[in-house]
Design an enzyme around this catalytic site. Structure first.
Site: not given
Length: 392
Positions: A169, A251, A347, A371, A374-375
């Site tokens: 990655w 970040r 829509g 990077e 979220h957790d």
């Protein structure tokens, strides 16, 4: 894609907090994105191709190492200017901002901070001009949120190091000229090594079939008995704190960049809501649509204030890793929520390439994970306020 009619929201008059230089830098990046990125980015994303023709332009607006001193080819700008450039580039596309973030914070930053004077002179001017592109090797197939468990290793062979392992990655890897690679020595200590394209045993296969960051080149780094010259070791810092210091800078840029994506989605939805007529009036006249739009501008404004203050702290060298982590987590979640709400306002048109919203939404699914997920960022804040680590 439709013509780029973007107008930046500034509900709390934050421009009053910016210097003339900040606004000049931001406006130059904004105009460049409108001129060079917006007309081509939907096609690039549809084709899953990184538009290499924009590299020179990114260099010209100072997107590569904007805070790197002028003596090394950088623009010598402050942290708020860096953030504003990232905001404007991500307003165009998160993948393009990823390219600039990696070049600046994950390649140029460690060479500047941890490298020798010879390394700085050799690499930084070419990286700043875009003549040379770089990537950053930390994440591995078996080690994402736990980079300290990395398996990539090198041995001291007397006149060189022998590097073995793999990274996954990796933004920019398919076309990068150099890679800043983090690996363990024989004692298990993490060090940074500059690996150059063309070194025998070093390959960079591209990752395909992505639904996110499609206009960004992603790949692997494979090291099979790669001989790395000893002068390519970054001597200034070792241990996990070295790559994490780079991630702090990246970040921070993401925290600003996510605002750009959110602003673009909001601006698109607001304009569409005013123009789209149903039941005899613009859909902006309906309460539920106004609720969505009001919540969007509120969250964008809060994020703008958060990042501006963080930029001030960065300029004063007082920002903590945990503060940067909070801003990255908050702002990316904010942007992803706004992208989803904006898509609903449009829509069915919201899923098409005639508008940027669905592309932003897919991109942000990567940004909320890379990077630091979220957790993990929630746990960083939790550890900071309680003093107790809950990572394992």
């Amino acid at each position: 894609m439709a013509q780029d009619l973007f107008q930046a929201p500034d509900y709390y008059l934050l421009d009053d907090l910016l210097t003339d230089e900040h606004k000049l830098v931001r406006d130059a990046a904004r105009e460049w994105v409108k001129r060079e990125v917006s007309p081509i980015i939907e096609d690039a994303a549809q084709k899953a191709e990184f538009p290499k023709q924009i590299i020179n332009g990114l260099a010209e607006i100072g997107a590569f190492g904007p805070y790197i001193p002028v003596e090394y080819g950088g623009a010598g700008l402050d942290q708020i200017s860096y953030g504003l450039i990232m905001q404007e580039i991500e307003r165009g596309d998160s993948g393009v901002r990823s390219t600039a973030s990696v070049q600046s914070s994950l390649v140029m930053y460690p060479i500047w901070k941890y490298g020798t004077e010879e390394q700085r002179q050799k690499y930084l001017p070419k990286l700043a001009s875009g003549e040379m592109m770089g990537c950053f090797g930390l994440t591995e197939p078996n080690h994402g949120s736990n980079p300290g468990g990395m398996e990539t290793k090198y041995k001291d062979m007397g006149d060189h190091y022998l590097l073995n392992g793999a990274k996954l990655w990796i933004s920019n890897s398919p076309f990068a000229d150099i890679a800043v690679v983090w690996a363990k020595n024989e004692e298990g200590r993490i060090h940074g090594l500059i690996v150059e394209r063309g070194m025998e045993g070093f390959s960079t296969p591209e990752t395909h079939h992505k639904w996110s960051l499609r206009a960004s080149a992603t790949g692997e780094l494979i090291f099979e008995n790669v001989k790395v010259p000893k002068e390519n070791l970054l001597p200034g810092k070792s241990g996990l704190g070295a790559p994490l210091g780079c991630l702090d800078s990246a970040r921070y840029g993401i925290a600003w960049g996510a605002i750009g994506a959110a602003m673009d989605c909001y601006d698109t939805a607001l304009r569409y809501a005013k123009e789209r007529v149903q039941f005899g009036k613009p859909i902006a006249a309906f309460q539920l649509q106004q609720k969505k739009l009001a919540e969007m501008i509120t969250e964008i404004t809060k994020a703008q204030l958060l990042t501006w203050r963080l930029g001030v702290l960065r300029n004063e060298d007082r920002a903590t890793s945990a503060q940067i982590s909070m801003a990255k987590r908050n702002n990316v979640e904010m942007a992803l929520n706004i992208a989803r709400e904006a898509r609903q306002i449009l829509g069915a048109m919201g899923i098409t390439g005639d508008y940027s919203i669905m592309r932003h939404m897919m991109n942000l699914e990567s940004v909320i994970t890379y990077e630091g997920t979220h957790d993990i960022h929630l746990l960083i804040t939790g550890m900071d306020i309680t003093g107790i680590a809950a990572f394992s």
